[in-house]
Design an enzyme around this catalytic site. Structure first.
Site, PDB file in Angstrom:
ATOM      1  N   LEU A 117    -103.447 -22.209  -2.194  1.00 43.57           N
ATOM      2  CA  LEU A 117    -102.986 -21.048  -1.428  1.00 43.57           C
ATOM      3  C   LEU A 117    -102.082 -21.530  -0.296  1.00 43.57           C
ATOM      4  O   LEU A 117    -102.429 -22.495   0.393  1.00 43.57           O
ATOM      5  CB  LEU A 117    -104.210 -20.334  -0.834  1.00 43.57           C
ATOM      6  CG  LEU A 117    -103.890 -19.044  -0.091  1.00 43.57           C
ATOM      7  CD1 LEU A 117    -103.633 -17.915  -1.079  1.00 43.57           C
ATOM      8  CD2 LEU A 117    -105.021 -18.664   0.847  1.00 43.57           C
ATOM      9  N   GLU A 170    -107.894 -28.155  -2.441  1.00 38.54           N
ATOM     10  CA  GLU A 170    -108.208 -27.493  -1.162  1.00 38.54           C
ATOM     11  C   GLU A 170    -109.691 -27.168  -1.148  1.00 38.54           C
ATOM     12  O   GLU A 170    -110.419 -27.550  -2.059  1.00 38.54           O
ATOM     13  CB  GLU A 170    -107.353 -26.234  -1.000  1.00 38.54           C
ATOM     14  CG  GLU A 170    -107.551 -25.209  -2.099  1.00 38.54           C
ATOM     15  CD  GLU A 170    -106.620 -24.003  -1.994  1.00 38.54           C
ATOM     16  OE1 GLU A 170    -106.143 -23.692  -0.892  1.00 38.54           O
ATOM     17  OE2 GLU A 170    -106.390 -23.365  -3.036  1.00 38.54           O
TER      18      GLU A 170
HETATM   19  N1  PDD Z   1    -109.784 -17.828   2.533  1.00 35.57           N
HETATM   20  N2  PDD Z   1    -107.502 -21.817   0.475  1.00 35.57           N
HETATM   21  C1  PDD Z   1    -108.256 -20.865  -0.079  1.00 35.57           C
HETATM   22  C2  PDD Z   1    -108.657 -20.979  -1.507  1.00 35.57           C
HETATM   23  C3  PDD Z   1    -108.682 -19.764   0.701  1.00 35.57           C
HETATM   24  O1  PDD Z   1    -109.425 -18.806   0.151  1.00 35.57           O
HETATM   25  C4  PDD Z   1    -108.305 -19.699   2.064  1.00 35.57           C
HETATM   26  C5  PDD Z   1    -108.684 -18.553   2.938  1.00 35.57           C
HETATM   27  C6  PDD Z   1    -107.522 -20.740   2.590  1.00 35.57           C
HETATM   28  C7  PDD Z   1    -107.034 -20.719   4.005  1.00 35.57           C
HETATM   29  O2  PDD Z   1    -106.011 -19.782   4.140  1.00 35.57           O
HETATM   30  P1  PDD Z   1    -105.699 -19.109   5.534  1.00 35.57           P
HETATM   31  O3  PDD Z   1    -105.433 -20.208   6.472  1.00 35.57           O
HETATM   32  O4  PDD Z   1    -104.497 -18.300   5.267  1.00 35.57           O
HETATM   33  O5  PDD Z   1    -106.894 -18.306   5.946  1.00 35.57           O
HETATM   34  C8  PDD Z   1    -107.114 -21.781   1.760  1.00 35.57           C
HETATM   35  C9  PDD Z   1    -110.077 -16.534   3.123  1.00 35.57           C
HETATM   36  C10 PDD Z   1    -110.217 -16.522   4.585  1.00 35.57           C
HETATM   37  C11 PDD Z   1    -111.232 -15.901   2.391  1.00 35.57           C
HETATM   38  O6  PDD Z   1    -111.152 -15.864   1.182  1.00 35.57           O
HETATM   39  O7  PDD Z   1    -112.159 -15.396   3.021  1.00 35.57           O
END
Ligand code: PDD
Length: 277
Positions: free
Chosen positions: A201, A177
């Protein structure tokens, strides 16, 4: 404890704020969430709370009731009165003397901020460049842990290279990712993304992207990809709560498609807008 020194000053330990002894600081011993609102309404609050509750459970932080968290999030959001807001919160196991193991009686520390979201309109219109970085993280990336050193190093490397995001590549040469985003490709009219497992995640944006794929009528393939495959694909994008869908037009120095935001990516952006309005 006899002495505490902060920067150049000595303090009597009994007079130092407990937050300096937070296990979040010592060990990254905590979990967090990031949510956003669209035009005065928090998006996917239940999904984020469910993930937060799971993260807490996975690392045995048991002293914080999820209904209390919901109340705090809703209360702070109402008080901030920012229609398009970013809501960040974390819980750490608590404060105490530095020792790897903990006392179950420890009281968790909760912290929350509400701020204005960064504007995403330009990057959505033009797309972004992403670079590659080795996935140096631990084996439980499904937990939204405060331990983000590997993510931070990856993202800083991307920024240094003039890129928006670092796409992480595991030891076997497969993309997992982004450093803070989920990763998607489109090829042959199919959406391809990493299968959910302990190495990524469970992104909330990903959940809604898969829903959008259904709406658009695109088949979804969950499989691991190598960077070389992606370079030959028609379209690619990343997904993250704070910006939902961000088109990727340059991948590790290679132009994707014709270097402009792809048609299907645009459909995903439009469909997402329906979900959030
Ligand atoms: N980050 N993968 C990782 C490692 C992340 O840290 C994030 C989100 C995502 C996307 O997840 P989501 O769609 O639930 O926001 C995937 C957040 C926003 C952050 O650390 O700021």
């Amino acid at each position: 404890m006899k002495i505490v020194m902060i920067q150049d000053k000595f303090f009597d330990p009994s007079r130092v704020d407990d937050i300096y002894f937070d296990r979040g600081l010592y060990f990254g011993d905590g979990v967090y969430e990031v949510l956003r609102s669209y035009k005065g309404k928090i998006f996917a609050l239940d999904d984020h709370l469910a993930r937060f509750e799971r993260s807490m459970k996975e690392i045995s932080i048991l002293g914080l009731d999820i209904n209390k968290v919901r109340e705090r999030v809703e209360g702070a959001f109402a008080k901030a009165a920012i229609p398009d807001a970013k809501i960040y919160f974390h819980v750490t196991r608590g404060s105490g003397p530095r020792g790897h193991s903990w006392d179950d009686e420890m009281k968790p520390n909760f912290f929350l901020t509400v701020s204005e979201l960064d504007d995403s309109s330009e990057i959505k219109e033009k797309g972004v460049a992403v670079s590659l970085y080795p996935d140096l993280r631990w084996k439980r990336c499904d937990i939204k842990s405060l331990n983000l050193l590997a993510n931070v190093l990856a993202n800083q490397d991307a920024v240094k290279k003039g890129c928006f995001e670092a796409i992480l590549v595991n030891d076997d040469g497969y993309i997992t990712e982004g450093s803070s985003s989920a990763f998607f490709s489109i090829n042959d009219g199919k959406l391809i993304t990493t299968p959910l497992a302990k190495n990524i995640l469970p992104s909330i944006t990903r959940k809604y992207v898969l829903k959008a794929a259904k709406t658009i009528g695109l088949e979804v393939i969950e499989k691991l990809l190598r960077p070389e495959e992606v370079k030959a694909f028609e379209e690619t994008f990343i997904g993250v709560t704070t910006r939902d869908i961000v088109p990727v037009v340059e991948f590790d120095g290679v132009t994707i498609g014709n270097g402009m935001v792809g048609k299907l990516t645009k459909s995903f952006i439009d469909t997402f807008e329906i979900f959030t309005s």
